[in-house]
Design a protein around this motif. Structure first.
Motif, mmCIF file in Angstrom:
data_model
loop_
_atom_site.group_PDB
_atom_site.id
_atom_site.type_symbol
_atom_site.label_atom_id
_atom_site.label_comp_id
_atom_site.label_asym_id
_atom_site.label_seq_id
_atom_site.Cartn_x
_atom_site.Cartn_y
_atom_site.Cartn_z
ATOM 1 N N ASN A 50 14.667 0.817 -1.212
ATOM 2 C CA ASN A 50 13.889 1.320 -2.293
ATOM 3 C C ASN A 50 13.813 2.750 -2.449
ATOM 4 O OD1 ASN A 50 11.851 1.801 -0.574
ATOM 5 N ND2 ASN A 50 10.185 0.799 -1.766
ATOM 6 N N LEU A 51 14.339 3.536 -0.907
ATOM 7 C CA LEU A 51 14.064 4.871 -0.768
ATOM 8 C C LEU A 51 15.576 5.660 -1.319
ATOM 9 C CD1 LEU A 51 12.625 4.815 2.687
ATOM 10 C CD2 LEU A 51 11.486 5.639 0.548
ATOM 11 N N ASP A 89 11.390 -3.458 -6.295
ATOM 12 C CA ASP A 89 11.219 -4.034 -5.313
ATOM 13 C C ASP A 89 10.945 -5.643 -5.399
ATOM 14 O OD1 ASP A 89 11.490 -2.008 -3.145
ATOM 15 O OD2 ASP A 89 9.346 -1.554 -3.111
ATOM 16 N N SER A 107 8.326 -2.844 2.618
ATOM 17 C CA SER A 107 7.010 -2.777 3.203
ATOM 18 C C SER A 107 6.816 -3.809 3.370
ATOM 19 C CB SER A 107 6.477 -1.765 2.402
ATOM 20 O OG SER A 107 5.118 -2.063 2.612
ATOM 21 N N ILE A 110 4.146 -5.255 0.714
ATOM 22 C CA ILE A 110 4.664 -5.784 -0.635
ATOM 23 C C ILE A 110 5.211 -6.983 -0.142
ATOM 24 C CG2 ILE A 110 6.371 -5.636 -2.116
ATOM 25 C CD1 ILE A 110 6.278 -2.470 -1.782
ATOM 26 N N ASN A 163 7.955 3.851 7.542
ATOM 27 C CA ASN A 163 7.989 4.297 6.447
ATOM 28 C C ASN A 163 6.942 5.674 6.774
ATOM 29 O OD1 ASN A 163 7.726 5.285 3.760
ATOM 30 N ND2 ASN A 163 6.766 3.364 3.043
ATOM 31 N N ARG A 166 0.305 7.367 5.444
ATOM 32 C CA ARG A 166 0.445 7.617 3.889
ATOM 33 C C ARG A 166 -0.778 8.657 3.786
ATOM 34 N NH1 ARG A 166 3.724 3.617 1.459
ATOM 35 N NH2 ARG A 166 3.169 4.049 -0.428
ATOM 36 N N ARG A 187 -1.565 5.484 -8.526
ATOM 37 C CA ARG A 187 -0.533 4.609 -8.307
ATOM 38 C C ARG A 187 -0.598 4.031 -7.025
ATOM 39 N NH1 ARG A 187 3.871 4.181 -4.725
ATOM 40 N NH2 ARG A 187 5.155 2.302 -5.671
ATOM 41 N N PRO A 189 1.510 0.734 -4.632
ATOM 42 C CA PRO A 189 2.693 -0.248 -4.774
ATOM 43 C C PRO A 189 1.965 -1.687 -5.023
ATOM 44 C CG PRO A 189 2.945 0.954 -2.656
ATOM 45 C CD PRO A 189 1.605 1.112 -3.334
ATOM 46 N N TRP A 194 -3.314 -2.956 -1.052
ATOM 47 C CA TRP A 194 -3.483 -1.637 -1.785
ATOM 48 C C TRP A 194 -4.605 -1.460 -2.679
ATOM 49 C CZ3 TRP A 194 2.192 -1.279 -0.109
ATOM 50 C CH2 TRP A 194 2.383 -0.020 0.671
ATOM 51 N N ALA A 210 8.154 1.385 -6.798
ATOM 52 C CA ALA A 210 8.501 2.785 -6.344
ATOM 53 C C ALA A 210 9.371 3.186 -7.554
ATOM 54 C CB ALA A 210 9.143 2.738 -5.009
ATOM 55 N N GLU A 226 -0.102 7.779 -3.162
ATOM 56 C CA GLU A 226 -0.032 7.943 -1.655
ATOM 57 C C GLU A 226 1.071 7.426 -1.126
ATOM 58 O OE1 GLU A 226 -0.067 4.166 -1.539
ATOM 59 O OE2 GLU A 226 -1.034 4.728 0.370
ATOM 60 N N ASN A 227 1.566 8.114 -0.317
ATOM 61 C CA ASN A 227 2.946 8.113 0.314
ATOM 62 C C ASN A 227 3.230 8.966 1.678
ATOM 63 O OD1 ASN A 227 5.570 6.177 0.045
ATOM 64 N ND2 ASN A 227 5.013 6.679 -2.265
ATOM 65 N N MET A 235 11.742 11.304 -2.839
ATOM 66 C CA MET A 235 11.544 10.705 -3.986
ATOM 67 C C MET A 235 11.280 12.022 -4.930
ATOM 68 S SD MET A 235 9.645 7.227 -3.123
ATOM 69 C CE MET A 235 10.654 5.874 -3.811
ATOM 70 N N ASP A 252 2.396 2.458 7.408
ATOM 71 C CA ASP A 252 3.470 1.224 6.717
ATOM 72 C C ASP A 252 4.817 1.578 7.426
ATOM 73 O OD1 ASP A 252 4.367 -0.389 4.546
ATOM 74 O OD2 ASP A 252 4.553 1.579 3.217
ATOM 75 N N TYR A 254 9.175 -0.744 7.161
ATOM 76 C CA TYR A 254 9.959 -1.343 6.543
ATOM 77 C C TYR A 254 10.485 -2.620 7.419
ATOM 78 C CZ TYR A 254 10.127 1.779 2.601
ATOM 79 O OH TYR A 254 10.060 2.585 1.526
HETATM 80 O O1 X2X Z 1 6.655 2.085 -3.015
HETATM 81 C C1 X2X Z 1 6.095 2.937 -2.272
HETATM 82 O O2 X2X Z 1 5.081 3.708 -2.301
HETATM 83 C C2 X2X Z 1 6.840 3.353 -0.725
HETATM 84 C C3 X2X Z 1 8.186 3.668 -1.106
HETATM 85 O O3 X2X Z 1 6.376 3.917 0.112
HETATM 86 C C4 X2X Z 1 7.221 1.592 -0.259
HETATM 87 O O4 X2X Z 1 8.144 1.201 -0.378
HETATM 88 C C5 X2X Z 1 5.823 1.009 0.271
#
Ligand code: X2X
Length: 348
Positions: A50-51, A89, A107, A110, A163, A166, A187, A189, A194, A210, A226-227, A235, A252, A254
């Protein structure tokens, strides 16, 4: 819709169209030249992430795929699909389960919608730093989670990919104390942990995958998100945010997941080769991110982001008072919680 957004969706549509229209043939076109004298691959697997393509996770995953292709003499061909090209995702996880997709980085938080214990490393403020994270995730806690994943028809490679820790970014007000999160539209995930955590902070969390985060921030459906810094950078979240508060409220990572049937279909020598390179590249990716976490601060400041340092203790206190730790200890159960506390010390 801005011009930029229009360009983005066109690019995505075009790629999707290409994949849908020509299926496996797209891979032959893209990789055909280098392989003109090699035999067709015995196994052609897709790996979704997803990145953005330039995130170290994709750079290193591509490197692993290239090594695997080369060392297997072209027998195992793993094609990388970054940036949610194959769907959100939520979509990709169901494709992975059905076997339509063979590999996916997701993640653990998720993944917990399928394997509940997979979110345990995301408990607020559980880990003080990276050494503590890797000791747990490469040790007993990671093993505990991978055992649970294996019962769900998915295989997780041994080394989890980073990842990161955060941090909260915002377009409206900087978040400095828990009081700033009161009623705050953030926002998160799609994951119960979360939502629960940000409700405990007093915020109004909104679950968004994401691939829809950027537009949710741009249109102010959410004020913040938050990331880790590397995700915020790649992103391009900084384009639609003003502040980053260094809350480091959770770590967090992957899991590189493989559909169990697709994994078992590989002969043992290819499984060994794939695991060797994927695990080694995960360690390289962790090292890349550790460096980026330092350098990106200046880069983000250069894009107009204002950084705020915060005292984490009042945030932790707020979670404690809201009963967050007690609630999740109950949900995970005493066994899993005590595995976590073996590595973190007593939580809350
Ligand atoms: O969706 C998000 O924020 C990310 C990119 O950090 C994850 O995949 C959990």
């Amino acid at each position: 819709m801005t011009e930029k957004m229009a360009t983005r969706s066109t690019a995505i549509l075009t790629r999707r169209g290409l994949v849908a229209a020509s299926g496996a043939a797209a891979g032959v076109t893209l990789f055909g030249i280098g392989r003109s004298r090699a035999a067709a691959p015995e196994f052609s697997y897709k790996l979704a992430t997803n990145l953005a393509a330039e995130h170290p996770l994709n750079v290193r995953a591509k490197e692993a795929a290239d090594r695997i292709r080369q060392e297997s003499g072209g027998r195992l061909d793993i094609q990388l699909f970054p940036n949610n090209q194959l769907g959100s995702d939520t979509d990709a996880l169901s494709q992975l389960r059905s076997g339509a997709l063979e590999m996916f980085t997701l993640s653990g938080l998720i993944l917990s919608t399928l394997v509940p214990v997979a979110s345990i490393n995301g408990i607020g403020f559980a880990f003080p730093d990276y050494p503590a994270v890797w000791k747990a995730m490469d040790g007993g806690l990671g093993a505990h989670i991978r055992t649970a994943i294996a019962k769900s028809g998915l295989i997780a490679m041994d080394h989890i990919w980073d990842n990161g820790f955060r941090h909260i970014s915002s377009s409206t007000r900087p978040i400095i104390t828990p009081a700033d999160l009161e009623g705050y539209k953030i926002r998160v995930p799609v994951s119960p942990l979360w939502t629960s955590m940000f409700k405990a902070f007093g915020a109004s969390p909104i679950s968004i995958n994401a691939n829809e985060m950027y537009s949710a921030l741009q249109t102010k459906i959410a004020e913040g998100q938050e990331n880790p810094l590397a995700a915020i950078w790649t992103m391009r979240v900084f384009e639609v945010q003003k502040y980053i508060s260094l809350t480091g409220h959770m770590w967090d990572g992957y899991w590189l997941l493989v559909n169990a049937k697709a994994w078992q279909a590989l002969p043992e020598d290819l499984r060994t080769l794939a695991a060797k390179h994927l695990n080694a590249s995960a360690l390289d990716e962790r090292a890349d991110l550790e460096k980026l976490n330092i350098s990106l601060r200046k880069d983000l400041e250069g894009k107009g982001i204002e950084f705020k340092t915060v005292d984490k203790e009042p945030f932790r206190q707020k979670l404690r008072q809201a009963g967050f730790f007690a609630e999740w200890k109950g949900k995970f159960g005493d066994d899993s919680w005590s595995v976590l506390e073996t590595f973190t010390g007593k939580i809350a």
